[in-house]
Design an enzyme around this catalytic site. Structure first.
Site, short mmCIF file in Angstrom:
data_model
loop_
_atom_site.label_atom_id
_atom_site.label_comp_id
_atom_site.label_asym_id
_atom_site.label_seq_id
_atom_site.Cartn_x
_atom_site.Cartn_y
_atom_site.Cartn_z
N ARG A 176 4.64 -6.90 7.44
CA ARG A 176 5.87 -6.13 7.66
C ARG A 176 6.44 -6.31 9.07
O ARG A 176 7.24 -5.53 9.55
CB ARG A 176 5.68 -4.64 7.36
CG ARG A 176 5.23 -4.39 5.96
CD ARG A 176 5.89 -3.18 5.33
NE ARG A 176 5.84 -3.31 3.88
CZ ARG A 176 6.89 -3.51 3.10
NH1 ARG A 176 8.09 -3.59 3.62
NH2 ARG A 176 6.78 -3.63 1.82
N LEU A 177 5.99 -7.34 9.76
CA LEU A 177 6.53 -7.61 11.09
C LEU A 177 7.71 -8.57 10.94
O LEU A 177 7.61 -9.76 11.24
CB LEU A 177 5.43 -8.17 12.01
CG LEU A 177 4.28 -7.20 12.24
CD1 LEU A 177 3.23 -7.81 13.16
CD2 LEU A 177 4.78 -5.89 12.84
#
Ligand SMILES: Cc1cc2nc3c(=O)[nH]c(=O)nc-3n(C[C@H](O)[C@H](O)[C@H](O)COP(=O)(O)O)c2cc1C
Length: 203
Positions: A176-177
């Site tokens: 989720r970066l």
């Protein structure tokens, strides 16, 4: 990905991404969510088609008496969002709304299939109708009216231009970066827009 991998001009970068989306096999790469707002700050959103850039502004075509058009006229600011699933990418655009010159709308209108041109006459977009037959009845009426001649551009149909003040490029990342790159500039009501500035945003 790093910010320097993107072009300095976000409109050129957008066009690169749009081409990638077209080539990716995305079913509707040109479908985008258009968010508008009433003068009283009540928002609404719907999907419309992206119809290219005109001098750096995003083109939208619609019925000029529809809900979205009424909102765009009374509060000329809007936001767009593209989501390309095949690429795991999103582009968000915000800016000022201008009415499209009639000549430009007319040129596009006449490039559409005749059935779509007649459909624009038949549909009083966003109004209540009793049933589908009523709509088909109106279509038949205009088919007869324009039989054997060019379909005129209806007064109630045309385009809007969104002049971007903010464009954000989003790419799905591991854990989720995600990568987010934001371009902003000032667009005065009159005169030339300022230069684009760009930054990276936290996902
Ligand atoms: C894929 C897709 C593309 C659409 N393209 C347009 C469009 O270009 N112009 C338009 O007026 N409506 C388009 N529509 C319909 C709108 O989503 C909406 O139903 C309609 O414009 C009425 O919205 P309004 O009542 O908020 O004005 C599209 C819908 C979909 C699902």
């Amino acid at each position: 990905m790093d910010i320097t991998d993107l072009q300095r001009n976000p409109l050129a970068e957008f066009e690169t991404w749009f081409d990638l989306a077209v080539k990716s096999g995305e079913k509707h790469p040109d479908a985008m969510t258009l968010a508008t707002c009433t003068k009283g700050a009540v928002p609404s959103a719907r999907v419309v088609l992206y119809k290219g850039l005109s001098k750096g502004a995003f083109r939208i075509f619609t019925n000029l008496e529809s809900r979205k058009a009424r909102e765009l006229i009374s509060n000329p600011r809007a936001a767009l969002a593209f989501h390309w699933k095949q690429l795991d990418r999103q582009v968000r655009i915000e800016g000022r709304i201008l009415s499209m010159p009639r000549k430009e709308a007319e040129k596009y209108f006449h490039s559409r299939p005749r059935t779509s041109q007649l459909g624009a006459w038949a549909s009083k977009q966003s109004t209540v109708i009793p049933n589908r037959e009523a709509l088909i009845g109106r279509l038949r009426h205009y088919e007869m009216l324009f039989e054997g001649r060019e379909v005129e551009l209806p007064k109630h149909w045309g385009g809007f231009l969104l002049v971007p003040e903010r464009i954000e490029f989003w790419i799905d990342g591991e854990f989720r970066l995600h990568d987010r790159f934001e371009y902003t500039r000032k667009v005065p009501a009159r005169g030339k827009p300022g230069a684009w500035k760009r930054v990276r945003l936290s996902p």
